[in-house]
Design an enzyme around this catalytic site. Structure first.
Site, PDB file in Angstrom:
ATOM      1  N   CYS A  50      65.253 -15.545 -65.926  1.00  0.00           N
ATOM      2  CA  CYS A  50      63.952 -15.864 -66.534  1.00  0.00           C
ATOM      3  C   CYS A  50      63.395 -17.220 -66.092  1.00  0.00           C
ATOM      4  O   CYS A  50      62.177 -17.398 -66.007  1.00  0.00           O
ATOM      5  CB  CYS A  50      64.031 -15.792 -68.061  1.00  0.00           C
ATOM      6  N   HIS A  98      59.507 -20.412 -71.461  1.00  0.00           N
ATOM      7  CA  HIS A  98      60.090 -21.455 -70.615  1.00  0.00           C
ATOM      8  C   HIS A  98      58.964 -22.234 -69.927  1.00  0.00           C
ATOM      9  O   HIS A  98      57.931 -21.652 -69.555  1.00  0.00           O
ATOM     10  CB  HIS A  98      60.953 -20.843 -69.515  1.00  0.00           C
TER      11      HIS A  98
HETATM   12  N1  LIG Z   1      66.838 -13.355 -73.336  1.00  0.00           N
HETATM   13  C1  LIG Z   1      66.238 -13.635 -72.197  1.00  0.00           C
HETATM   14  O1  LIG Z   1      65.318 -14.513 -72.088  1.00  0.00           O
HETATM   15  C2  LIG Z   1      66.627 -12.882 -70.950  1.00  0.00           C
HETATM   16  C3  LIG Z   1      65.834 -13.081 -69.829  1.00  0.00           C
HETATM   17  C4  LIG Z   1      66.155 -12.429 -68.642  1.00  0.00           C
HETATM   18  C5  LIG Z   1      67.251 -11.604 -68.603  1.00  0.00           C
HETATM   19  N2  LIG Z   1      68.029 -11.423 -69.705  1.00  0.00           N
HETATM   20  C6  LIG Z   1      69.181 -10.515 -69.582  1.00  0.00           C
HETATM   21  O2  LIG Z   1      68.843  -9.277 -70.208  1.00  0.00           O
HETATM   22  C7  LIG Z   1      70.045  -8.670 -70.726  1.00  0.00           C
HETATM   23  C8  LIG Z   1      69.840  -8.364 -72.217  1.00  0.00           C
HETATM   24  O3  LIG Z   1      69.643  -9.605 -72.901  1.00  0.00           O
HETATM   25  P1  LIG Z   1      69.241  -9.658 -74.450  1.00  0.00           P
HETATM   26  O4  LIG Z   1      68.881 -11.089 -74.684  1.00  0.00           O
HETATM   27  O5  LIG Z   1      68.272  -8.565 -74.785  1.00  0.00           O
HETATM   28  O6  LIG Z   1      70.668  -9.290 -75.138  1.00  0.00           O
HETATM   29  P2  LIG Z   1      70.958  -8.735 -76.616  1.00  0.00           P
HETATM   30  O7  LIG Z   1      69.877  -9.091 -77.548  1.00  0.00           O
HETATM   31  O8  LIG Z   1      72.352  -9.158 -76.912  1.00  0.00           O
HETATM   32  O9  LIG Z   1      70.944  -7.102 -76.426  1.00  0.00           O
HETATM   33  C9  LIG Z   1      71.954  -6.435 -75.738  1.00  0.00           C
HETATM   34  C10 LIG Z   1      71.681  -4.933 -75.671  1.00  0.00           C
HETATM   35  O10 LIG Z   1      72.729  -4.342 -74.909  1.00  0.00           O
HETATM   36  C11 LIG Z   1      73.341  -3.302 -75.690  1.00  0.00           C
HETATM   37  N3  LIG Z   1      74.759  -3.257 -75.417  1.00  0.00           N
HETATM   38  C12 LIG Z   1      75.664  -4.264 -75.556  1.00  0.00           C
HETATM   39  N4  LIG Z   1      76.898  -3.817 -75.210  1.00  0.00           N
HETATM   40  C13 LIG Z   1      76.754  -2.510 -74.861  1.00  0.00           C
HETATM   41  C14 LIG Z   1      77.650  -1.506 -74.427  1.00  0.00           C
HETATM   42  N5  LIG Z   1      78.958  -1.740 -74.262  1.00  0.00           N
HETATM   43  N6  LIG Z   1      77.145  -0.259 -74.166  1.00  0.00           N
HETATM   44  C15 LIG Z   1      75.847  -0.001 -74.321  1.00  0.00           C
HETATM   45  N7  LIG Z   1      74.933  -0.917 -74.733  1.00  0.00           N
HETATM   46  C16 LIG Z   1      75.395  -2.164 -74.992  1.00  0.00           C
HETATM   47  C17 LIG Z   1      73.083  -3.670 -77.121  1.00  0.00           C
HETATM   48  O11 LIG Z   1      73.185  -2.490 -77.908  1.00  0.00           O
HETATM   49  P3  LIG Z   1      73.621  -2.567 -79.476  1.00  0.00           P
HETATM   50  O12 LIG Z   1      72.408  -3.081 -80.207  1.00  0.00           O
HETATM   51  O13 LIG Z   1      73.935  -1.155 -79.786  1.00  0.00           O
HETATM   52  O14 LIG Z   1      74.783  -3.505 -79.545  1.00  0.00           O
HETATM   53  C18 LIG Z   1      71.658  -4.221 -77.019  1.00  0.00           C
HETATM   54  O15 LIG Z   1      70.735  -3.148 -76.973  1.00  0.00           O
HETATM   55  C19 LIG Z   1      71.179  -9.670 -70.451  1.00  0.00           C
HETATM   56  O16 LIG Z   1      71.831  -9.320 -69.253  1.00  0.00           O
HETATM   57  C20 LIG Z   1      70.451 -10.986 -70.289  1.00  0.00           C
HETATM   58  O17 LIG Z   1      71.161 -11.905 -69.479  1.00  0.00           O
HETATM   59  C21 LIG Z   1      67.720 -12.024 -70.893  1.00  0.00           C
END
Ligand SMILES: NC(=O)c1ccc[n+]([C@@H]2O[C@H](COP(=O)([O-])OP(=O)(O)OC[C@H]3O[C@@H](n4cnc5c(N)ncnc54)[C@H](OP(=O)(O)O)[C@@H]3O)[C@@H](O)[C@H]2O)c1
Length: 357
Positions: A132, A263
């Site tokens: 990001c 950001h």
């Molecule tokens: N936050 C940011 O600004 C941002 C920016 C760019 C990229 N990212 C990337 O985007 C990705 C998601 O980030 P986030 O912030 O949305 O994370 P998050 O809020 O922790 O959400 C994670 C998601 O993944 C699912 N998940 C976790 N473990 C799993 C498994 N074993 N099998 C299937 N589904 C699973 C969760 O499902 P449940 O709800 O069922 O647990 C939830 O839907 C990450 O790789 C992060 O680095 C984030």
């Protein structure tokens, strides 16, 4: 929903997945026939409304990808690393938001405004979305690079708590609660004392054991040695790959600030050719995904509070560096959950849709 390709959203219940659903719901039209929501078994059975239809979240499994044309992954790195190849084996194109594949030579790293053509070159059937922080400046920087030829890049980031996921947001709000109304004085230790008085341990914070409320934290991601944090190395490596300049000189300092979402980056960019503020303004004005807000005399410049929730990258404070030839300094703000994550992934998925129609 009409006939059309099948889209899967893996991680539909997470912070980025939730914004993704907002984006899909906000589109005037979508090219998809079926939209399939996938998460961990914990969320299986949960109902989420997408474009007026109540959909049931299903658990991640190989069969979940049967008939899927495009699968967007918004899950932790290790989940993407295991499951994006499985989706690709089953015939889907995986568009991955995690860090698992970004620097893989056989996986394009795509920002549609900059290198949309790379979408077609995907030997593993996987396309990666940049981190990001890099993404927040790429639309603006890519447009300048096309015109003036980027040579060197020095950036300082001011990164929001939500870049560290929902945990980061929850922690910032808890810290703000703990410090509000505590009559903090000028002593450096007061924030720590207020957090301790509020029962908040600094041992397990997502911000390197440092308070984020009323503070700034010069650390983002994990420590990688020689003084560098992972986010700073990502800015360098991913900028080079996206812009197609393998020897681009880049130095980044990444700092977490007590902002919930959006950001910001202070960018110092040196070009091959002469560049003026007027010429840069014209380039920004011609780039549809960039909004120029640059009237500092009247207090008009981008800031996270104005930008949050919006799709474009906002640019302001554009000036010629006084002591550096062919160099501009400017300030960029981008919503890290929209263009910085979900929106860019969705734009790539939209670009793929005609292949399956
Ligand atoms: N936050 C940011 O600004 C941002 C920016 C760019 C990229 N990212 C990337 O985007 C990705 C998601 O980030 P986030 O912030 O949305 O994370 P998050 O809020 O922790 O959400 C994670 C998601 O993944 C699912 N998940 C976790 N473990 C799993 C498994 N074993 N099998 C299937 N589904 C699973 C969760 O499902 P449940 O709800 O069922 O647990 C939830 O839907 C990450 O790789 C992060 O680095 C984030």
């Amino acid at each position: 929903m009409s006939n059309g390709p099948t889209l899967a959203l893996v991680g539909a219940t997470g912070a980025v997945g939730t914004v993704m659903i907002d984006i899909i719901n906000g589109r005037e039209s979508v090219p998809w026939g079926e939209i399939r929501l996938i998460a961990s078994p914990r969320s299986a059975g949960k109902k989420i409304t997408v474009r007026g239809e109540e959909l049931t979240v299903i658990a991640l499994s190989p069969e979940a990808f049967d008939g899927v044309d495009v699968a967007m992954f918004d899950v932790p790195d290790e989940v993407s690393a295991e499951w994006a190849p499985i989706a690709a084996e089953r015939g889907a194109v995986a568009v991955d938001n995690s860090g698992a594949f970004r620097m893989d030579d056989d996986v394009p790293l795509v920002v549609p405004e900059v290198n949309a053509d790379k979408v077609a070159d995907r030997p593993r059937g996987i396309i990666a979305n940049p981190n990001c922080t890099t993404l927040s400046m790429m639309a603006a920087l890519g447009a300048l690079h096309r015109e003036f030829g980027l040579k060197e890049l020095v950036v300082a980031s001011y990164q929001a708590a939500s870049g560290a996921g929902q945990d980061g947001v929850d922690r910032l709000y808890a810290e703000l609660d703990a410090v509000s109304g505590k009559g903090l004085g000028a002593k450096a230790g007061d924030v720590r004392a207020a957090l301790e008085a509020g029962g908040l341990s600094l041992a397990d914070t997502p911000f390197a054991g440092t308070p984020l409320a009323l503070n700034v934290v010069p650390s983002a991601g994990s420590y990688k040695g020689d003084g560098w944090f992972s986010e700073e190395l990502k800015v360098r490596n991913e900028s080079r790959k996206i812009l197609g300049i393998p020897d681009l000189k880049v130095s980044a300092t990444c700092v977490r600030v007590p902002v919930v979402t959006t950001h910001s980056l202070a960018v110092h960019a040196t070009f091959e050719r002469e560049v003026t503020v007027e010429a840069a303004h014209k380039v920004f004005e011609a780039q549809p995904s960039v909004v120029l807000v640059d009237d500092p005399e009247n207090g008009r410049f981008p800031s996270p509070a104005e930008v949050v929730g919006n799709d474009p990258t906002y640019v302001g404070r554009v000036r010629q560096a006084l002591d550096f030839p062919n160099t501009l300094d400017f300030f960029v703000c981008g919503d890290n959950l929209r263009k910085g994550a979900a929106l860019n992934t969705y734009e790539v998925a939209e670009q793929l849709a005609p292949e399956f129609s």
